[in-house]
Write a protein that holds these residues in place. Structure first.
Motif, mmCIF file in Angstrom:
data_model
loop_
_atom_site.group_PDB
_atom_site.id
_atom_site.type_symbol
_atom_site.label_atom_id
_atom_site.label_comp_id
_atom_site.label_asym_id
_atom_site.label_seq_id
_atom_site.Cartn_x
_atom_site.Cartn_y
_atom_site.Cartn_z
ATOM 1 N N UNK A 125 -23.850 18.295 16.508
ATOM 2 C CA UNK A 125 -24.428 17.302 17.065
ATOM 3 C C UNK A 125 -24.475 15.939 15.909
ATOM 4 N N UNK A 126 -24.471 16.378 14.703
ATOM 5 C CA UNK A 126 -24.760 15.442 14.091
ATOM 6 C C UNK A 126 -22.883 14.706 13.896
ATOM 7 N N UNK A 127 -22.040 15.363 14.089
ATOM 8 C CA UNK A 127 -20.444 15.065 14.298
ATOM 9 C C UNK A 127 -20.439 13.969 15.017
ATOM 10 N N UNK A 128 -21.456 14.776 16.721
ATOM 11 C CA UNK A 128 -20.548 14.592 17.269
ATOM 12 C C UNK A 128 -20.739 12.504 17.897
ATOM 13 N N UNK A 129 -22.872 12.588 16.797
ATOM 14 C CA UNK A 129 -23.710 11.668 17.149
ATOM 15 C C UNK A 129 -22.828 9.986 16.618
ATOM 16 N N UNK A 130 -22.416 10.663 15.110
ATOM 17 C CA UNK A 130 -21.135 9.886 14.379
ATOM 18 C C UNK A 130 -20.201 9.362 15.224
ATOM 19 N N UNK A 131 -19.503 10.175 15.741
ATOM 20 C CA UNK A 131 -18.565 9.587 16.212
ATOM 21 C C UNK A 131 -18.912 8.669 17.922
ATOM 22 N N UNK A 132 -19.463 9.154 18.115
ATOM 23 C CA UNK A 132 -19.770 8.458 19.846
ATOM 24 C C UNK A 132 -20.740 6.568 19.159
ATOM 25 N N UNK A 133 -21.213 6.996 18.038
ATOM 26 C CA UNK A 133 -21.764 5.452 17.386
ATOM 27 C C UNK A 133 -20.641 4.644 17.172
ATOM 28 N N UNK A 134 -18.950 5.426 17.174
ATOM 29 C CA UNK A 134 -17.992 4.253 16.275
ATOM 30 C C UNK A 134 -17.282 3.438 17.533
ATOM 31 N N UNK A 135 -18.406 3.681 19.029
ATOM 32 C CA UNK A 135 -17.001 3.335 19.746
ATOM 33 C C UNK A 135 -18.262 1.689 20.268
ATOM 34 N N UNK A 136 -17.827 0.772 20.437
ATOM 35 C CA UNK A 136 -17.713 -0.682 20.455
ATOM 36 C C UNK A 136 -17.996 -1.574 22.032
ATOM 37 N N UNK A 137 -17.263 -0.828 22.595
ATOM 38 C CA UNK A 137 -16.772 -1.157 23.889
ATOM 39 C C UNK A 137 -15.595 -0.445 23.936
ATOM 40 N N UNK A 138 -14.672 -0.672 25.582
ATOM 41 C CA UNK A 138 -13.637 -0.277 25.718
ATOM 42 C C UNK A 138 -12.771 0.454 24.621
ATOM 43 N N UNK A 139 -11.636 1.245 24.514
ATOM 44 C CA UNK A 139 -10.916 0.409 23.112
ATOM 45 C C UNK A 139 -10.121 -0.244 23.510
ATOM 46 N N UNK A 140 -8.821 -0.956 22.909
ATOM 47 C CA UNK A 140 -8.012 -1.997 22.997
ATOM 48 C C UNK A 140 -8.757 -2.697 23.642
ATOM 49 N N UNK A 141 -9.347 -3.419 23.424
ATOM 50 C CA UNK A 141 -10.440 -3.839 24.797
ATOM 51 C C UNK A 141 -9.763 -5.180 25.026
ATOM 52 N N UNK A 142 -9.073 -5.982 24.310
ATOM 53 C CA UNK A 142 -7.724 -7.158 24.624
ATOM 54 C C UNK A 142 -7.338 -6.563 25.190
ATOM 55 N N UNK A 143 -6.391 -5.982 25.126
ATOM 56 C CA UNK A 143 -5.135 -5.495 25.805
ATOM 57 C C UNK A 143 -5.473 -4.070 27.510
ATOM 58 N N UNK A 144 -6.104 -4.323 28.271
ATOM 59 C CA UNK A 144 -6.803 -3.038 29.419
ATOM 60 C C UNK A 144 -5.304 -3.334 30.160
ATOM 61 N N UNK A 145 -5.001 -4.425 30.218
ATOM 62 C CA UNK A 145 -3.667 -4.584 31.419
ATOM 63 C C UNK A 145 -2.333 -4.133 30.884
ATOM 64 N N UNK A 146 -2.222 -4.454 29.372
ATOM 65 C CA UNK A 146 -0.661 -4.250 28.687
ATOM 66 C C UNK A 146 0.110 -2.568 28.966
ATOM 67 N N UNK A 147 0.359 -2.745 29.366
ATOM 68 C CA UNK A 147 1.257 -1.124 29.783
ATOM 69 C C UNK A 147 1.234 -0.275 28.482
ATOM 70 N N UNK A 148 2.491 -0.974 27.381
ATOM 71 C CA UNK A 148 2.107 0.451 26.380
ATOM 72 C C UNK A 148 0.672 0.684 25.690
ATOM 73 N N UNK A 149 -0.498 -0.250 26.501
ATOM 74 C CA UNK A 149 -1.866 0.162 25.915
ATOM 75 C C UNK A 149 -2.529 1.580 26.619
#
Length: 669
Positions: free
Chosen positions: A125-149
């Motif tokens: 539970x501690x590790x998962x709380x720490x892991x989920x806390x790393x997210x600030x938004x969708x991954x590679x947010x500025x590149x949502x439309x890029x095929x390589x991402x």
């Protein structure tokens, strides 16, 4: 240089020492993001051009080079002009971002989720709380439309959803059903097709005394699945509904976890007493911290990575106090046995050597007598540290420090010091081919010395050294016995990293005597175990090197056949110069491959020396390069009775004698 870290779990960002990097524009950021997506692999310039522009403009290649140069100035501002980049490197046809495994938040997130799967519920539970806390938004947010991402964003998003559900499972296992409900509700609002989340929410409500709400949730799940997806609920949801209606006792939470063990209580109470008693005493805290760092290192994975960081910080803190005796204890207190003759972080290793040299110079000068003096033990520890941390280099300072440390330790008759000094001797025992017998002697002395004086970690080191040395001499019966002894000690003393080396040894055994298919599968399984072990100096390039050596080991695969089977995109790490001619042959660039052969240097002073010499010999014979053949023969003759590379305990290119015969035939001698 301060560490650079990158964030891609949200907008793409970079930081150095807690300060944001000044990434100039969207295309600079896109280059950085694209290299992160490649996960340390090389991205050809042509691919970068395709990914950055739908219709590349004239001069696109030059623009990419400009973006890369600007990024390098931001990433490594202190790098002297015309010196190679360490982080954003040029390799072959393109670029790679050689970030450390903990330098990218997405990679740390993955490692934390993976580790949580093996932990008991409270720690998970501690590790998962720490892991989920790393997210600030969708991954590679500025590149949502890029095929390589797209694929990487989807993969990380799925892993995030799994982490959310595993966190709920951990809470349920700990009797925290009420805490699981709000997060599961929010999770399902955005992802209503996830049946396992519906099951966990219903179970959490039931365990919280809300049977009606649990049944209502299951009805909502059925309606959503039927109406939106046209499918009936799966068997786990149907079974849960029946169990709730029957108030099946199997749904009740497990009994409360057992109270903490005596060891757990002792740790907490002692730590609290230490904090109360020692207070802010910097010197005492530093010395105690080094002991913790040493223990942290032998756990591997994140513990080893953290130990490296904290060790440097402890040395810097000790030097700030201008107390060479204290600094000696902080530097020398980290007497963690080292088995691989290539460092995990050469820049950090160099900083430790520099600190040790400064501290040596600051200690009072030794007199002219032979009797032990007050600072001899301190000097011995510093010299042994220098010998260990200068592994794999060809500086004469390494062997000098190893000899001086061994001499001092024997004079002082201190078993712990001698064990550490012998570790330094081992680290400096790869300066040429054919030194496996000398390493075997060092290992034998370490086993005897450590067993007599209760130095468990050095006893393990001695067995691993002998495992390597006996494998080099094709004495697999003895090597097997030492591997088994190391495994037994590892279980008894909770040393998980030992299994990494003995599993690779088992793969070597298959490669040396078995068919290629099982050997290659064993190598891949051993490489998977290295992932996340915290030893990039061991892992980088090892798998492709092992596979190439295996294909050349018995002479059945000509050089061009072996080159044709090399997997595209493999990270060759420090072995790239020896792989480059094979890669060029694979691409049909024979003339370039011959030129690359001429640029191959003498192998580094590490355990791969003989294997790399044999790769050089195979290529030299293929191209009938007589000067290269003579150079390879001169290097290999002292190891004529050995299996090339088996001294690593991890891979082999076959008998050195076969390679020498190949050289002789190619020279017509």
């Amino acid at each position: 240089m301060e560490d650079v870290v990158f964030g891609v779990l949200g907008a793409v960002v970079g930081e150095r020492g807690g300060r944001p990097l000044a990434l100039k524009g969207p295309r600079h950021k896109a280059v950085l993001a694209r290299l992160v997506v490649a996960r340390r692999r090389v991205v050809p310039v042509a691919r970068l051009v395709e990914d950055l522009w739908e219709e590349p403009p004239r001069g696109a290649v030059g623009a990419v080079q400009t973006f890369v140069a600007a990024l390098r100035r931001v990433l490594e501002p202190e790098r002297p002009p015309r010196t190679p980049a360490r982080l954003l490197v040029t390799e072959g046809p393109g670029y790679a971002l050689r970030a450390e495994p903990d330098a990218v938040d997405a990679w740390r997130f993955e490692a934390a989720v993976r580790a949580a799967a093996t932990l008991p519920p409270a720690q998970a539970l501690d590790r998962l709380q720490e892991a989920l806390g790393m997210w600030r938004g969708p991954a590679f947010a500025e590149f949502a439309d890029e095929h390589w991402a797209r694929a990487e964003r989807a993969r990380l998003a799925e892993l995030r959803l799994q982490a959310e559900e595993r966190r709920a499972e951990a809470r349920l296992a700990l009797g925290l059903a009420a805490e699981a409900v709000p997060d599961l509700d929010a999770h399902l609002a955005d992802h209503p097709w996830r049946e396992d989340a519906w099951r966990l929410l219903a179970l959490a409500l039931y365990r919280g005394g809300r049977q009606g709400d649990a049944l209502a949730v299951l009805r909502r799940a059925r309606a959503m699945l039927v109406d939106r997806l046209g499918v009936d609920p799966g068997p786990r949801l149907r079974r849960l509904e029946a169990e709730i209606l029957a108030q099946d006792p199997r749904l009740d939470p497990d009994p409360a976890p057992e109270p903490p063990s005596s060891a757990d209580r002792l740790w907490r109470e002692t730590a609290a007493a230490y904090d109360r008693t020692v207070g802010g005493g910097a010197r005492a805290r530093l010395e105690s911290t080094v002991g913790l760092i040493r223990n942290l290192a032998v756990t591997g994975g994140g513990g080893l990575e953290a130990a490296r960081r904290h060790r440097l910080a402890a040395i810097s803190a000790a030097e700030e106090l201008v107390d060479p005796e204290l600094t000696t204890r902080v530097i020398g207190g980290y007497d963690v046995p080292a088995i691989w003759t290539r460092g995990d972080d050469p820049a950090s290793d160099a900083r430790i050597v520099e600190a040790a040299e400064r501290t040596l110079a600051a200690l009072p000068s030794r007199g002219t007598g032979r009797a032990p003096e007050p600072y001899d033990a301190a000097r011995c520890r510093l010299l042994a540290t220098i010998a260990v941390e200068m592994r794999g280099t060809r500086s004469p300072r390494g062997p000098e420090a190893a000899r001086a440390a061994e001499e001092a330790a024997r004079r002082l008759d201190d078993p712990g010091l001698l064990a550490y000094a012998l570790n330094g001797v081992f680290m400096q025992s790869c300066t040429r081919a054919g030194l496996a017998p000398r390493r075997d002697e060092v290992g034998a002395e370490l086993v005897t010395l450590a067993a007599r004086h209760g130095l468990a970690t050095f006893e393990v080191l001695g067995h691993l050294i002998r495992m390597q040395a006996r494998a080099a001499r094709a004495d697999f019966a003895a090597a097997d016995a030492h591997a088994a002894a190391a495994d037994r000690l590892a279980v008894r003393h909770e040393l998980p990293l030992v299994g990494v080396f003995t599993e690779w040894y088992a793969a070597l055994r298959l490669a040396a005597s078995g068919p290629p298919g099982p050997a290659e599968a064993a190598y891949r399984a051993a490489d998977a175990r290295l992932e996340g072990a915290g030893m990039p100096g061991v892992r980088r390039g090892l798998l492709p090197l092992a596979l190439l050596c295996r294909r050349l080991a018995d002479g059945a695969a000509p050089v061009e056949d072996a080159a044709g089977r090399i997997e595209p995109g493999a990270d060759w790490g420090p072995y790239r110069p020896w792989a480059e001619p094979f890669l060029l042959l694979r691409d049909g660039r024979r003339a370039d491959a011959r030129d690359a052969l001429g640029a191959v240097p003498e192998p580094p002073a590490d355990l791969t020396y003989e294997a790399l010499c044999c790769l050089h010999a195979c290529l030299a014979a293929h191209f009938a390069d007589r000067p290269a053949l003579r150079a390879a023969r001169a290097r290999l003759v002292p190891a004529a009775a050995e299996l090339a590379g088996a001294g690593t305990g991890m891979l082999t290119a076959g008998p050195v004698a076969r390679h020498l015969a190949l050289i002789g035939a190619a020279l017509g001698e």
